[in-house]
Design a protein around this motif. Structure first.
Motif, PDB file in Angstrom:
ATOM      1  N   ASP A   1      41.062 112.487  16.139  1.00  0.00           N
ATOM      2  CA  ASP A   1      41.350 111.273  16.762  1.00  0.00           C
ATOM      3  C   ASP A   1      42.530 110.690  16.693  1.00  0.00           C
ATOM      4  OD1 ASP A   1      40.855 110.575  14.328  1.00  0.00           O
ATOM      5  OD2 ASP A   1      39.937 108.619  15.098  1.00  0.00           O
ATOM      6  N   GLY A   2      43.301 111.615  15.744  1.00  0.00           N
ATOM      7  CA  GLY A   2      44.955 110.559  15.547  1.00  0.00           C
ATOM      8  C   GLY A   2      44.790 110.078  14.388  1.00  0.00           C
ATOM      9  N   GLY A   3      43.568 109.870  13.400  1.00  0.00           N
ATOM     10  CA  GLY A   3      43.464 109.172  12.366  1.00  0.00           C
ATOM     11  C   GLY A   3      43.893 110.200  11.119  1.00  0.00           C
ATOM     12  N   ALA A   4      43.439 109.885  10.182  1.00  0.00           N
ATOM     13  CA  ALA A   4      43.909 110.815   8.941  1.00  0.00           C
ATOM     14  C   ALA A   4      42.951 110.421   7.771  1.00  0.00           C
ATOM     15  CB  ALA A   4      45.499 110.815   8.549  1.00  0.00           C
ATOM     16  N   LEU A   5      42.691 111.636   6.790  1.00  0.00           N
ATOM     17  CA  LEU A   5      42.313 111.234   5.683  1.00  0.00           C
ATOM     18  C   LEU A   5      43.159 111.313   4.511  1.00  0.00           C
ATOM     19  CD1 LEU A   5      38.681 113.084   5.823  1.00  0.00           C
ATOM     20  CD2 LEU A   5      38.887 110.528   6.053  1.00  0.00           C
ATOM     21  N   ILE A   6      43.356 110.492   3.187  1.00  0.00           N
ATOM     22  CA  ILE A   6      44.252 110.655   2.243  1.00  0.00           C
ATOM     23  C   ILE A   6      43.505 110.619   0.835  1.00  0.00           C
ATOM     24  CG2 ILE A   6      46.206 109.455   1.157  1.00  0.00           C
ATOM     25  CD1 ILE A   6      46.654 108.016   4.123  1.00  0.00           C
ATOM     26  N   SER A   7      43.927 111.632   0.194  1.00  0.00           N
ATOM     27  CA  SER A   7      43.537 111.525  -1.267  1.00  0.00           C
ATOM     28  C   SER A   7      44.070 110.993  -2.175  1.00  0.00           C
ATOM     29  CB  SER A   7      42.951 113.093  -1.616  1.00  0.00           C
ATOM     30  OG  SER A   7      44.386 113.623  -2.061  1.00  0.00           O
ATOM     31  N   GLN A   8      43.439 110.167  -3.177  1.00  0.00           N
ATOM     32  CA  GLN A   8      44.267 109.528  -4.241  1.00  0.00           C
ATOM     33  C   GLN A   8      43.916 110.340  -5.634  1.00  0.00           C
ATOM     34  OE1 GLN A   8      45.256 105.092  -2.832  1.00  0.00           O
ATOM     35  NE2 GLN A   8      43.614 105.162  -3.979  1.00  0.00           N
ATOM     36  N   ARG A   9      44.739 110.775  -6.000  1.00  0.00           N
ATOM     37  CA  ARG A   9      44.791 111.753  -7.375  1.00  0.00           C
ATOM     38  C   ARG A   9      43.745 110.963  -8.408  1.00  0.00           C
ATOM     39  NH1 ARG A   9      49.818 113.572 -10.231  1.00  0.00           N
ATOM     40  NH2 ARG A   9      49.622 111.458 -11.041  1.00  0.00           N
ATOM     41  N   ASP A  10      44.187 110.035  -8.731  1.00  0.00           N
ATOM     42  CA  ASP A  10      44.070 109.397 -10.110  1.00  0.00           C
ATOM     43  C   ASP A  10      42.643 108.654 -10.051  1.00  0.00           C
ATOM     44  OD1 ASP A  10      46.257 110.201 -11.389  1.00  0.00           O
ATOM     45  OD2 ASP A  10      47.560 108.448 -11.144  1.00  0.00           O
ATOM     46  N   ASP A  11      42.151 108.163  -8.940  1.00  0.00           N
ATOM     47  CA  ASP A  11      40.914 107.426  -8.995  1.00  0.00           C
ATOM     48  C   ASP A  11      39.993 108.321  -8.171  1.00  0.00           C
ATOM     49  OD1 ASP A  11      41.717 106.752  -6.338  1.00  0.00           O
ATOM     50  OD2 ASP A  11      42.014 104.748  -6.734  1.00  0.00           O
ATOM     51  N   GLY A  12      40.047 109.338  -7.478  1.00  0.00           N
ATOM     52  CA  GLY A  12      39.246 109.993  -6.675  1.00  0.00           C
ATOM     53  C   GLY A  12      38.821 109.480  -5.305  1.00  0.00           C
ATOM     54  N   THR A  13      39.519 108.590  -4.917  1.00  0.00           N
ATOM     55  CA  THR A  13      39.285 107.785  -3.699  1.00  0.00           C
ATOM     56  C   THR A  13      39.650 108.641  -2.475  1.00  0.00           C
ATOM     57  OG1 THR A  13      39.402 105.451  -4.594  1.00  0.00           O
ATOM     58  CG2 THR A  13      39.513 105.616  -2.217  1.00  0.00           C
ATOM     59  N   VAL A  14      38.883 108.795  -1.298  1.00  0.00           N
ATOM     60  CA  VAL A  14      39.324 109.286  -0.081  1.00  0.00           C
ATOM     61  C   VAL A  14      39.511 108.075   0.955  1.00  0.00           C
ATOM     62  CG1 VAL A  14      38.819 110.596   1.828  1.00  0.00           C
ATOM     63  CG2 VAL A  14      38.211 111.489  -0.558  1.00  0.00           C
ATOM     64  N   LEU A  15      40.830 107.732   1.482  1.00  0.00           N
ATOM     65  CA  LEU A  15      40.958 106.838   2.525  1.00  0.00           C
ATOM     66  C   LEU A  15      41.061 107.399   3.697  1.00  0.00           C
ATOM     67  CD1 LEU A  15      43.937 104.906   0.471  1.00  0.00           C
ATOM     68  CD2 LEU A  15      41.619 104.251   0.441  1.00  0.00           C
ATOM     69  N   GLU A  16      40.482 106.542   4.694  1.00  0.00           N
ATOM     70  CA  GLU A  16      40.574 106.824   6.021  1.00  0.00           C
ATOM     71  C   GLU A  16      41.637 106.141   6.491  1.00  0.00           C
ATOM     72  OE1 GLU A  16      38.093 107.213  10.394  1.00  0.00           O
ATOM     73  OE2 GLU A  16      37.412 106.150   8.792  1.00  0.00           O
ATOM     74  N   ARG A  17      42.835 106.425   7.197  1.00  0.00           N
ATOM     75  CA  ARG A  17      43.736 105.685   8.050  1.00  0.00           C
ATOM     76  C   ARG A  17      43.275 105.949   9.487  1.00  0.00           C
ATOM     77  NH1 ARG A  17      47.411 105.796  12.844  1.00  0.00           N
ATOM     78  NH2 ARG A  17      49.040 104.374  12.161  1.00  0.00           N
ATOM     79  N   THR A  18      42.652 104.904  10.090  1.00  0.00           N
ATOM     80  CA  THR A  18      42.139 105.136  11.531  1.00  0.00           C
ATOM     81  C   THR A  18      43.163 105.222  12.473  1.00  0.00           C
ATOM     82  OG1 THR A  18      42.064 102.483  11.898  1.00  0.00           O
ATOM     83  CG2 THR A  18      40.295 103.598  10.834  1.00  0.00           C
ATOM     84  N   ALA A  19      42.833 105.713  13.902  1.00  0.00           N
ATOM     85  CA  ALA A  19      43.621 105.795  14.579  1.00  0.00           C
ATOM     86  C   ALA A  19      44.263 104.476  15.277  1.00  0.00           C
ATOM     87  CB  ALA A  19      42.985 106.611  15.848  1.00  0.00           C
ATOM     88  N   SER A  20      43.810 103.430  15.048  1.00  0.00           N
ATOM     89  CA  SER A  20      44.164 102.023  15.171  1.00  0.00           C
ATOM     90  C   SER A  20      45.264 101.426  14.202  1.00  0.00           C
ATOM     91  CB  SER A  20      43.020 100.913  15.811  1.00  0.00           C
ATOM     92  OG  SER A  20      42.273 101.048  14.534  1.00  0.00           O
ATOM     93  N   GLY A  21      45.247 102.222  13.139  1.00  0.00           N
ATOM     94  CA  GLY A  21      46.306 101.723  12.183  1.00  0.00           C
ATOM     95  C   GLY A  21      45.515 101.151  10.830  1.00  0.00           C
ATOM     96  N   GLU A  22      44.370 100.971  10.911  1.00  0.00           N
ATOM     97  CA  GLU A  22      43.312 100.453   9.710  1.00  0.00           C
ATOM     98  C   GLU A  22      43.526 101.259   8.581  1.00  0.00           C
ATOM     99  OE1 GLU A  22      39.082  98.463   8.450  1.00  0.00           O
ATOM    100  OE2 GLU A  22      39.547  99.436  10.621  1.00  0.00           O
TER     101      GLU A  22
END
Length: 359
Positions: free
Chosen positions: A55-76
């Motif tokens: 959809d034009g968004g993305a998932l990003i891994s953070q190495r040190d805390d194990g978090t998966v972030l979603e960058r939404t297609a709208s920029g959130e």
């Protein structure tokens, strides 16, 4: 401007010209070419991998805390969840991500460290785009027992054109075992989506290639050939064309050795100029993230006998951990400046669409 830089501008200009045609009338900031870079996400902490969603968004891994972030297609930028069991330290933690839909279930695959090993797990990724959630209660092991150490942990994962999962591992400091077929470190593994040895593997096991020091990037060109970036030791970093069953020589050989018992890399760099990390194929050009080199190298797989050349945005973003093909054929960079190695650069770590030179 030196000859290599001029070649970079030429190649990137060709790529940008093609992208611009595809983007006519498109107004999304993530896919609009402009003179200034576009920050897609900021405030990231030790980001390691970015996966672009359909959809034009993305998932990003953070190495040190194990978090998966979603960058939404709208920029959130929002938290999709935390991968359970992550134990970070040194180069280990939550590393590579991949997404695959199988029989109507969308799975998030993650390469991460525990207190004992590195492993690949998967869990359902539920919800709609913009509100994705990890179902951590339904986590499944895919491959366990990948050796872990403070350094040389590998971590890149990707699904190939054949639908199999490829896993880049590091030698975990046991360099003498990188060419040992029974050791999962210092390898590229190829498995089914549930972790079994993939059909047609050269040794009948999960091992696809061996003799690697620390695989960091995986990507396929238009012919289906697999390319892998690799940290060298003190002399040469490498870009390798991967062959099933291929032995790439580490620790007996580093760089182009011309040895009868190993496959030479297609390209090499001094570590200060590269320390190559994630790689991505965009419009026929291979883009190679560089950490110590603070740049992105480009390579044309159709002309493998030519050296890579330096991309135009050298040192603009600091350490580049990952690259990805963005929506509509664009290029996205994930920076890695605030992971404890030196002073953070102004603007912290971010996901960015770089500004390309004029074609």
């Amino acid at each position: 401007m030196n000859g290599r830089s001029r070649r970079a501008v030429s190649v990137l200009g060709i790529a940008v010209a093609g992208i611009a045609v595809a983007l006519t009338g498109c107004t999304s900031p993530a896919s609009t070419l402009q003179e200034e870079p576009v920050t897609l996400a900021s405030g990231l902490q030790s980001p390691w991998s970015v996966v672009v969603l359909d959809d034009g968004g993305a998932l990003i891994s953070q190495r040190d805390d194990g978090t998966v972030l979603e960058r939404t297609a709208s920029g959130e930028l929002r938290t999709a969840g935390t991968v359970p069991g992550v134990v970070s330290g040194g180069e280990a933690g939550l590393n590579g991500l991949a997404v695959r839909e199988i029989d109507g279930v969308r799975w998030l695959y993650a390469y991460h460290a525990t207190g004992d090993d590195n492993r690949v797990v998967r869990m359902p990724l539920t919800g709609d785009h913009g509100a994705l959630e990890l179902d951590a209660d339904a986590v499944e092991d895919v491959v366990t027992g990948i050796p872990r150490a403070a350094n040389h942990d590998g971590g890149r994962i990707a699904f190939g054109p054949d639908g199999m999962l490829y896993i880049g591992t590091g030698d975990a400091g046991q360099r003498e075992r990188a060419r040992d077929r029974d050791y999962l470190g210092g390898k590229i593994l190829r498995v089914t989506p549930t972790g079994d040895p993939a059909p047609g593997n050269p040794f009948g096991t999960r091992v696809y290639s061996l003799g690697h020091r620390n695989v960091q990037g995986l990507a396929w060109d238009e012919s289906g050939t697999l390319w892998a970036s690799e940290f060298g030791q003190d002399t040469w970093d490498e870009l390798n064309r991967i062959e099933p069953g291929g032995d790439y020589g580490w620790p007996d050989h580093e760089g182009r050795a011309g040895a009868a018992d190993a496959i030479d890399p297609v390209a090499v760099w001094k570590p200060a100029d590269a320390s190559p990390s994630g790689i991505a194929m965009v419009d026929g050009t291979l883009f190679i993230a560089a950490l110590r080199g603070e740049r992105v190298w480009t390579f044309d797989p159709s002309r493998p006998d030519e050296e890579p050349w330096e991309a135009a945005f050298t040192e603009e973003y600091g350490r580049v951990r990952d690259v990805a093909a963005g929506p509509e054929g664009g290029l996205w960079l994930l920076t890695s400046n605030t992971d404890g190695r030196g002073q953070p650069r102004e603007g912290d770590d971010r996901l960015v669409q770089p500004a390309f030179p004029e074609g």
